[in-house]
Design a protein around this motif. Structure first.
Motif, mmCIF file in Angstrom:
data_model
loop_
_atom_site.group_PDB
_atom_site.id
_atom_site.type_symbol
_atom_site.label_atom_id
_atom_site.label_comp_id
_atom_site.label_asym_id
_atom_site.label_seq_id
_atom_site.Cartn_x
_atom_site.Cartn_y
_atom_site.Cartn_z
ATOM 1 N N PRO A 1 0.838 -1.196 0.000
ATOM 2 C CA PRO A 1 0.000 0.000 0.000
ATOM 3 C C PRO A 1 0.874 1.248 0.000
ATOM 4 N N SER A 2 0.298 2.368 -0.369
ATOM 5 C CA SER A 2 1.090 3.590 -0.550
ATOM 6 C C SER A 2 1.820 4.005 0.719
ATOM 7 N N ASN A 3 1.160 3.894 1.883
ATOM 8 C CA ASN A 3 1.807 4.301 3.138
ATOM 9 C C ASN A 3 3.025 3.435 3.440
ATOM 10 N N ALA A 4 2.869 2.099 3.300
ATOM 11 C CA ALA A 4 3.987 1.184 3.550
ATOM 12 C C ALA A 4 5.080 1.385 2.507
ATOM 13 N N LYS A 5 4.677 1.608 1.264
ATOM 14 C CA LYS A 5 5.657 1.820 0.193
ATOM 15 C C LYS A 5 6.516 3.043 0.486
ATOM 16 N N ASN A 6 5.895 4.108 0.994
ATOM 17 C CA ASN A 6 6.645 5.324 1.329
ATOM 18 C C ASN A 6 7.654 5.064 2.437
ATOM 19 N N GLN A 7 7.270 4.227 3.408
ATOM 20 C CA GLN A 7 8.207 3.908 4.485
ATOM 21 C C GLN A 7 9.448 3.217 3.942
ATOM 22 N N PHE A 8 9.267 2.205 3.093
ATOM 23 C CA PHE A 8 10.405 1.460 2.549
ATOM 24 C C PHE A 8 11.296 2.348 1.689
ATOM 25 N N GLU A 9 10.704 3.324 0.988
ATOM 26 C CA GLU A 9 11.495 4.176 0.102
ATOM 27 C C GLU A 9 12.136 5.345 0.849
ATOM 28 N N ARG A 10 11.510 5.778 1.942
ATOM 29 C CA ARG A 10 12.022 6.940 2.676
ATOM 30 C C ARG A 10 13.113 6.563 3.678
ATOM 31 N N ILE A 11 12.948 5.446 4.342
ATOM 32 C CA ILE A 11 13.877 5.060 5.414
ATOM 33 C C ILE A 11 15.120 4.423 4.798
ATOM 34 N N LYS A 12 16.270 4.786 5.363
ATOM 35 C CA LYS A 12 17.540 4.331 4.793
ATOM 36 C C LYS A 12 18.141 3.182 5.585
ATOM 37 N N LEU A 13 18.804 2.309 4.838
ATOM 38 C CA LEU A 13 19.642 1.247 5.413
ATOM 39 C C LEU A 13 21.054 1.512 4.920
ATOM 40 N N GLY A 14 21.897 2.033 5.801
ATOM 41 C CA GLY A 14 23.209 2.484 5.341
ATOM 42 C C GLY A 14 23.045 3.763 4.552
ATOM 43 N N ASN A 15 23.604 3.803 3.341
ATOM 44 C CA ASN A 15 23.499 5.002 2.500
ATOM 45 C C ASN A 15 22.486 4.845 1.387
ATOM 46 N N LYS A 16 21.628 3.822 1.471
ATOM 47 C CA LYS A 16 20.599 3.587 0.454
ATOM 48 C C LYS A 16 19.244 3.484 1.116
ATOM 49 N N SER A 17 18.211 3.702 0.314
ATOM 50 C CA SER A 17 16.875 3.489 0.863
ATOM 51 C C SER A 17 16.694 2.004 1.125
ATOM 52 N N LEU B 1 16.913 -3.686 -0.538
ATOM 53 C CA LEU B 1 16.207 -4.966 -0.633
ATOM 54 C C LEU B 1 16.133 -5.435 -2.084
ATOM 55 N N ASP B 2 15.843 -4.519 -3.005
ATOM 56 C CA ASP B 2 15.758 -4.894 -4.425
ATOM 57 C C ASP B 2 17.103 -5.430 -4.925
ATOM 58 N N GLU B 3 18.198 -4.785 -4.530
ATOM 59 C CA GLU B 3 19.526 -5.237 -4.972
ATOM 60 C C GLU B 3 19.828 -6.632 -4.425
ATOM 61 N N TRP B 4 19.517 -6.864 -3.170
ATOM 62 C CA TRP B 4 19.765 -8.182 -2.592
ATOM 63 C C TRP B 4 18.933 -9.265 -3.273
ATOM 64 N N LEU B 5 17.665 -8.976 -3.479
ATOM 65 C CA LEU B 5 16.741 -9.996 -3.996
ATOM 66 C C LEU B 5 16.964 -10.286 -5.476
ATOM 67 N N GLU B 6 17.326 -9.274 -6.251
ATOM 68 C CA GLU B 6 17.528 -9.466 -7.686
ATOM 69 C C GLU B 6 18.883 -10.091 -7.986
ATOM 70 N N ASN B 7 19.880 -9.859 -7.155
ATOM 71 C CA ASN B 7 21.214 -10.438 -7.341
ATOM 72 C C ASN B 7 21.726 -10.973 -6.000
ATOM 73 N N PRO B 8 21.218 -12.129 -5.575
ATOM 74 C CA PRO B 8 21.527 -12.631 -4.230
ATOM 75 C C PRO B 8 23.006 -12.906 -3.982
ATOM 76 N N THR B 9 23.783 -13.117 -5.041
ATOM 77 C CA THR B 9 25.201 -13.440 -4.828
ATOM 78 C C THR B 9 26.083 -12.200 -4.724
ATOM 79 N N ASN B 10 25.533 -11.010 -5.044
ATOM 80 C CA ASN B 10 26.377 -9.821 -5.108
ATOM 81 C C ASN B 10 26.950 -9.403 -3.755
#
Length: 281
Positions: free
Chosen positions: A204-220, A225-234
């Protein structure tokens, strides 16, 4: 003649005090055999000391610790000055010396170590680092199993190390963190990262905003999460090992290890969400 202590040995001096004094070995042997021994050879005493104790079951209390000579201690006498028979040697080895021999202390051996010389020939160093191939199929199968288990151990250590570097900014609700953990746990048995991707794509839009706004390290959080899930070995860099000619690594031949990488990626996501929830509480 040499005397070797096969177990820790408790000896007392003339005042009745337990002491770790190697000269008391001579006195103890003389008492058992009723003979007189010469003084040990100069430099012929090789001993060490320890503390031994016990437990009084009747009173339910530990016994005081006392010094003793350690197993492996050796004392060497001038052989030509000693007239000792085979029967006396057997008696000495059966009886032992010192106190609490019924508990295994004071066991000795006479002339246990002879003057032997061992010649060691070092193998020539190979000019190559390649290991010999495994000859039998059973050996190869065992090596593959060992390599896979060791690889998973390294992955576990690497996951914990990565988790120590990651910290999620405040603002993510507990309900979203719990939902993320639940879906990742559901996907874990089959290593199905698509389940988590589907969750993120249908927020939902509210949850989506949380995931995009809050940072983990220097990335949202969402981008990471997208980088980990799309390329699990990276995120798994440089983990490799080798047993004989069996290799396990993530730097190449990734198809063989992709499923394992997906499972550890899901575990990493679960661990990050759990850590964030714990830090909030």
């Amino acid at each position: 003649m040499s005397i070797t202590l096969l177990s820790d040995t408790l000896l007392r001096n003339d005042q009745g005090q337990p002491v770790a004094d190697p000269s008391l070995i001579k006195q103890a042997i003389e008492d058992v055999l009723n003979i007189t021994l010469p003084q040990p050879k100069p430099g012929g005493i090789f001993t060490s000391s320890t503390l031994i104790g016990g437990f009084n079951r009747k009173w339910g209390l530990p016994l005081p610790q006392v010094p003793a000579l350690t197993a492996g201690s050796v004392i060497v006498f001038e052989s030509e000055d000693i007239a000792i028979t085979t029967e006396q040697i057997k008696l000495l080895e059966v009886c032992g010396i010192g106190e609490i021999r019924e508990d295994g202390f004071g066991r000795i051996a006479v002339n246990w170590l002879n003057d032997e010389y061992i010649q060691v020939k070092l193998a020539k160093l190979s000019s190559t680092s390649s290991l010999p191939p495994l000859r039998s199929e059973d050996s190869r199968l065992l090596a593959e199993q060992m390599a896979q288990r060791l690889l998973e151990q390294k992955l576990e250590q690497y996951l914990q190390k990565q988790l120590g570097y990651l910290s999620l900014d405040e603002g993510m609700s507990n309900s979203q963190l719990s939902r993320l953990q639940s879906v990742a746990r559901q996907a874990l048995p089959n290593g199905d990262c698509n389940l988590v991707i589907s969750l993120l794509n249908n927020l939902p839009s509210n949850a989506k905003n949380q995931f995009e706004r809050i940072k983990l390290g220097n990335k949202s959080f969402r981008k990471q999460l997208d980088e980990w899930l799309e390329n699990p070995t990276n995120w798994i860099n440089g983990i490799e090992l080798k047993i004989a000619d069996v290799e396990r690594k993530f730097d190449d031949d990734r198809a063989r290890q992709d499923k394992l990488a997906e499972k550890y990626t899901l575990r990493l996501i679960m661990a990050v969400a759990k850590k964030a929830t714990k830090e909030k509480n």
